[in-house]
Design a protein around this motif. Structure first.
Motif, PDB file in Angstrom:
ATOM      1  N   ARG A 236       0.846  -1.249   0.073  1.00  0.00           N
ATOM      2  CA  ARG A 236      -0.124  -0.175  -0.025  1.00  0.00           C
ATOM      3  C   ARG A 236       0.891   1.149  -0.189  1.00  0.00           C
ATOM      4  NH1 ARG A 236      -5.112  -0.164   0.422  1.00  0.00           N
ATOM      5  NH2 ARG A 236      -5.392   1.957   1.225  1.00  0.00           N
ATOM      6  N   ASP A 267      -8.065   1.910  -5.452  1.00  0.00           N
ATOM      7  CA  ASP A 267      -8.239   0.948  -4.437  1.00  0.00           C
ATOM      8  C   ASP A 267      -9.325  -0.048  -4.750  1.00  0.00           C
ATOM      9  OD1 ASP A 267      -6.754   1.874  -2.096  1.00  0.00           O
ATOM     10  OD2 ASP A 267      -8.128   3.413  -1.723  1.00  0.00           O
ATOM     11  N   ARG A 355      -3.558   8.042  -3.568  1.00  0.00           N
ATOM     12  CA  ARG A 355      -4.994   7.512  -3.596  1.00  0.00           C
ATOM     13  C   ARG A 355      -5.927   8.494  -3.913  1.00  0.00           C
ATOM     14  NH1 ARG A 355      -2.560   3.838  -3.183  1.00  0.00           N
ATOM     15  NH2 ARG A 355      -2.338   2.012  -1.714  1.00  0.00           N
TER      16      ARG A 355
END
Length: 493
Positions: A236, A267, A355
């Motif tokens: 991540r 994601d 993200r």
């Protein structure tokens, strides 16, 4: 494997050299043999060997003449000369013409042969790396055009020409690893890649890197066996994907890496799987961005934030390329700063987001900062309130269809009288004032974004691209493309 041509007029010596060592275990292969210089010259042209092991004294053409002629014909093969005792002057002459070394035939040992081959191989490696660096120095300047083309961006004629040059390259050096990381602000280099792959740091050799919008792509050669064809690290903090590729499919491999990281950026649960949705278009539709900007102009920051969330959901549903999401964020951020009459904050902060949700939160925070203390009204430029009302309306709605008749109804005034009054108070006709406003907005998009000219025309309220070109050329003195090219040249200079 490095190819070797063995040149010797005495068959037993050729046989002795051929059987001296296990060639392939040391990275070599005997590609051919010749019994004299003339035959060897033909074999050099035919086989293009990397190394020539040649006797000095031979019939028809001796080894020194072979070396000299081969060099004149463009061969870059390394030469190792075989000589007898008492022929050192000839050996010295061979060295002067570029031979890598010489070996005494009668006392030749395996270690001597291997040492000479190692020296020649080192020279070949250095030469290959030097040529590859020169190639990648040229290629590297064109990778940005490939990046833009992969995203469906509009390229200028010059950029398209450079991209075509890249596609025509004769790639050398075999396959390499294309490693792409969603690095954000984190440094990502060859040593980090080697650590992830579990190989010694010196085994990978970086030939080029390309970093843009929080993604870093490394182009790496390997000493020894390369890693697996595809290698993924779904961490991540630093997701990385590697693919083995040759020059002929570099674009396909790089694009596949980017699409995998796009899914990670959003994601997606199936990020580790191959395939997935196709990438979307090169930009977000104007009808989705327009309400965001209008809400900000009204100082309706909560509504603006909600509209931004809807826009972000649209990009996530279609898994648009991460670069498109960040371009959209940067474009809106600059627009908020411009409307709020603030200095734009550093775009690097936006580019470093790894993200989609993180990027949205940052854009909303910056939008609210731009809105603080900024008046939403255009400064009054005339002494007539109805004309000022029209100027404010044009400032906020220039990208829509606007007519003098509609403005007359807006301020409850006769159309002919308004036309005369507008010219008297502003010094310009209504239509010319509106066109100037639209062209100035178009200049902002041309200078600050990569949007296609046709899309900029739509965003600035022009009925069609042809009309936009005509008006822009009349008011700016150059075409939109010429303006964009000049602005980029000034920024680079």
């Amino acid at each position: 494997m490095w190819k070797i041509l063995l040149v010797e007029d005495e068959p037993f010596v050729r046989r002795s050299v051929r059987n001296a060592i296990p060639w392939e275990e040391h990275g070599f292969t005997i590609a051919g043999e010749a019994s004299h210089g003339r035959e060897a010259l033909e074999k050099i042209s035919e086989l293009e060997p990397d190394i020539v092991i040649s006797d000095i004294f031979m019939p028809y053409m001796d080894g020194i003449e072979l070396l000299r002629t081969a060099r004149a014909q463009g061969s870059e093969a390394r030469f190792i000369m075989l000589t007898c005792a008492g022929e050192f002057e000839y050996a010295r002459a061979a060295l002067e013409h570029g031979a890598s070394g010489y070996i005494l035939k009668l006392s030749m040992e395996d270690e001597q042969l291997l040492a000479s081959l190692a020296k020649a191989k080192a020279e070949l490696d250095r030469n290959a790396q030097r040529q590859e660096r020169m190639q990648w120095d040229s290629i590297g300047g064109r990778l940005g055009y490939l990046w833009r083309d992969m995203l469906g961006k509009e390229l200028s004629a010059y950029e398209r020409e450079k991209l075509e040059e890249l596609q025509r390259y004769e790639w050398s050096g075999g396959r390499l690893t294309i490693a792409t990381a969603l690095s954000g602000a984190e440094p990502f280099g060859c040593d980090r890649l080697c650590a992830l792959l579990g190989v010694p740091p010196g085994q990978g050799r970086l030939v080029h890197s390309f970093a843009h919008m929080g993604q870093t792509t490394l182009f790496v050669r390997w000493d020894g066996n390369p890693p697996a064809e595809t290698f993924k690290v779904a961490d991540r903090k630093l997701p990385v994907i590697c693919r083995s590729a040759g020059g002929e499919n570099l674009r396909r491999a790089w694009e596949a890496n980017l699409r995998w990281l796009d899914r990670f950026y959003y994601d997606r649960q199936t990020v580790a799987e191959a395939g997935g949705e196709e990438a979307g278009g090169p930009s977000v539709p104007w009808e989705l961005e327009q309400p965001v900007i209008r809400a900000f102009e009204r100082h309706a920051t909560d509504e603006c934030a909600e509209l931004l969330a809807s826009l972000w959901a649209f990009m996530a549903e279609r898994t648009l390329p991460m670069a498109v999401a960040k371009e959209t964020a940067e474009r809106l951020d600059k627009m908020f700063a411009r409307i709020g009459r603030k200095t734009p904050e550093d775009a690097a902060e936006l580019m470093a987001c790894v993200r989609h949700g993180e990027l949205l939160e940052l854009v909303v925070r910056r939008m609210r900062r731009y809105a603080k203390g900024s008046g939403r009204q255009v400064p009054v430029d005339t002494d007539h309130p109805e004309i000022n009302a029209i100027l404010r309306y044009l400032q906020q709605h220039f990208d829509t269809e606007i007519s003098l008749q509609a403005m007359a109804q807006h301020v409850n005034m006769d159309e002919n009288y308004l036309s005369s009054l507008f010219k008297r108070k502003t010094g310009d006709t209504f239509i010319n004032y509106l066109q100037k406003l639209r062209v100035e907005e178009a200049k902002f998009y041309l200078e600050e974004t990569d949007l296609a000219v046709a899309e900029i025309a739509e965003r600035c309220g022009f009925a069609n691209p042809s009309y936009f070109f005509k008006i822009f050329k009349r008011l700016a003195g150059v075409t939109p493309n010429e303006f964009r090219t000049a602005q980029r040249s000034d920024a680079q200079g």
